[in-house]
Design an enzyme around this catalytic site. Structure first.
Site, PDB file in Angstrom:
ATOM      1  N   ALA A  31      25.779  -4.290 -32.615  1.00 50.86           N
ATOM      2  CA  ALA A  31      26.093  -5.224 -33.684  1.00 50.86           C
ATOM      3  C   ALA A  31      27.353  -6.025 -33.534  1.00 50.86           C
ATOM      4  CB  ALA A  31      26.422  -4.390 -35.106  1.00 50.86           C
ATOM      5  N   LYS A  32      27.446  -7.180 -33.845  1.00 48.41           N
ATOM      6  CA  LYS A  32      28.642  -8.024 -33.831  1.00 48.41           C
ATOM      7  C   LYS A  32      29.643  -7.441 -34.324  1.00 48.41           C
ATOM      8  CE  LYS A  32      25.684 -11.283 -35.233  1.00 48.41           C
ATOM      9  NZ  LYS A  32      24.431 -12.290 -35.012  1.00 48.41           N
ATOM     10  N   SER A  33      29.514  -6.786 -35.525  1.00 46.49           N
ATOM     11  CA  SER A  33      30.496  -6.237 -36.276  1.00 46.49           C
ATOM     12  C   SER A  33      31.218  -4.872 -35.882  1.00 46.49           C
ATOM     13  CB  SER A  33      30.125  -6.133 -37.792  1.00 46.49           C
ATOM     14  OG  SER A  33      28.998  -5.213 -37.572  1.00 46.49           O
TER      15      SER A  33
END
Ligand code: GLU
Length: 299
Positions: free
Chosen positions: A271-273
């Protein structure tokens, strides 16, 4: 299982939301779509899901297409960009509104959280959650008198449009909501029964955007004649909402394949986050597209 190929060429799509750079999880999904399309002698589309025009800036859209081309993918041009088709989503909203299936919701996130806390205190038990773990909307605005809603609207209060799930299920009729699953060879993998009620009164038009992911994806898959939706398992439960919307809008239900998600060394989904390496990072670190394809199990 319905034989879509009998009516024409199968159509597959990879539909990223370019609100960040693509990572290996996106690469896997895109490569799998392309592979399944190739095996089925089908078409392969890329659709840019940029309804959030604040987060999906042009540079990220361009970076996304650069990464897909770098991976060696080829798709039909021009790509459909959702931000250019708000009129299509608005038409669908009007169809649902005319049948009394939508209501305006003026609640902020904080107000929803407060209403949930109040109900939990009153009930002495936890308030139900949707498959993604969010509390179901406590329907605060569902019973708001129309004159009051109109007054709030004319005073410029921001609002979302929610699907009245109970009314929607009645309107959908007694025939069970189901879809057909295919495996990665495109073979029948069983029929799945849907339970959209577990999502509650979902948002179909956001306060800040005149549509939502669920509505736009359903409208676009129909407009583009998509026959096979191949995407991650994180969207499997959302398919129940999509099948309900297809029934309400009298749109065909495609076949679905929900693939396993790529995980990092700790078993967490990329995930980017969470700061997972982007394809651009991997490229800069010297990896070739062939190496990434091989790591993901494609030749
Ligand atoms: N745009 C969605 C995402 O990036 C995927 C939509 C879909 O495949 O249905 O998560």
């Amino acid at each position: 299982m319905p034989d879509f190929a009998a009516g024409g060429t199968p159509v597959f799509r990879f539909a990223p939301s370019p609100n960040g750079l693509l990572h290996a999880g996106h690469a896997y999904s895109a490569l799998l779509n392309a592979e399944m399309a190739r095996r089925a002698s089908g078409r392969f589309l890329v659709r840019i899901e940029d309804i959030d025009t604040v987060r999906c800036v042009p540079d990220l859209v361009a970076a996304c297409l650069t990464d897909l081309a770098w991976l060696g993918l080829d798709w039909e041009r021009p790509e459909r960009r959702q931000s250019r088709h708000f009129g299509d989503y608005d038409r669908a909203l009007k169809v649902l509104a005319r049948r009394g299936l939508l209501y305006p919701c003026f609640c902020s996130r904080r107000e929803v959280a407060e209403a949930v806390a109040e109900r939990e205190a009153h009930l002495g038990s936890p308030w139900p959650r949707d498959p993604e773990g969010a509390h179901l909307y406590p329907q605060t605005c569902r019973s708001r008198p129309p004159e009051e809603a109109e007054a709030l609207r004319s005073a410029g209060a921001p609002y979302a449009l929610r699907l009245d799930m109970r009314a929607a299920l009645t309107e959908a009729g007694p025939e069970p909501l189901t879809y057909f699953r295919v495996d990665r060879e495109g073979q029948d993998d069983g029929r799945v029964a849907c339970d959209p009620a577990r999502w509650g009164d979902v948002v179909l038009a956001r306060r800040d955007v005149p549509t939502s992911y669920h509505l736009a994806v359903v409208v676009d898959d129909a407009i583009q004649g998509v026959t096979h939706v191949v995407r991650g398992r994180d969207l499997e439960a959302a398919t129940d909402i999509h099948v309900l919307l297809q029934r309400l809008l009298r749109l065909p239900t495609p076949l679905y394949h929900h693939h396993a998600l790529q995980t990092d060394s700790g078993g967490q989904k990329l995930a980017k986050s969470r700061g997972s390496a982007s394809l651009a990072d991997l490229r800069e670190a010297g990896l070739t597209a062939a190496e990434i394809r091989a790591r993901l199990g494609f030749s």
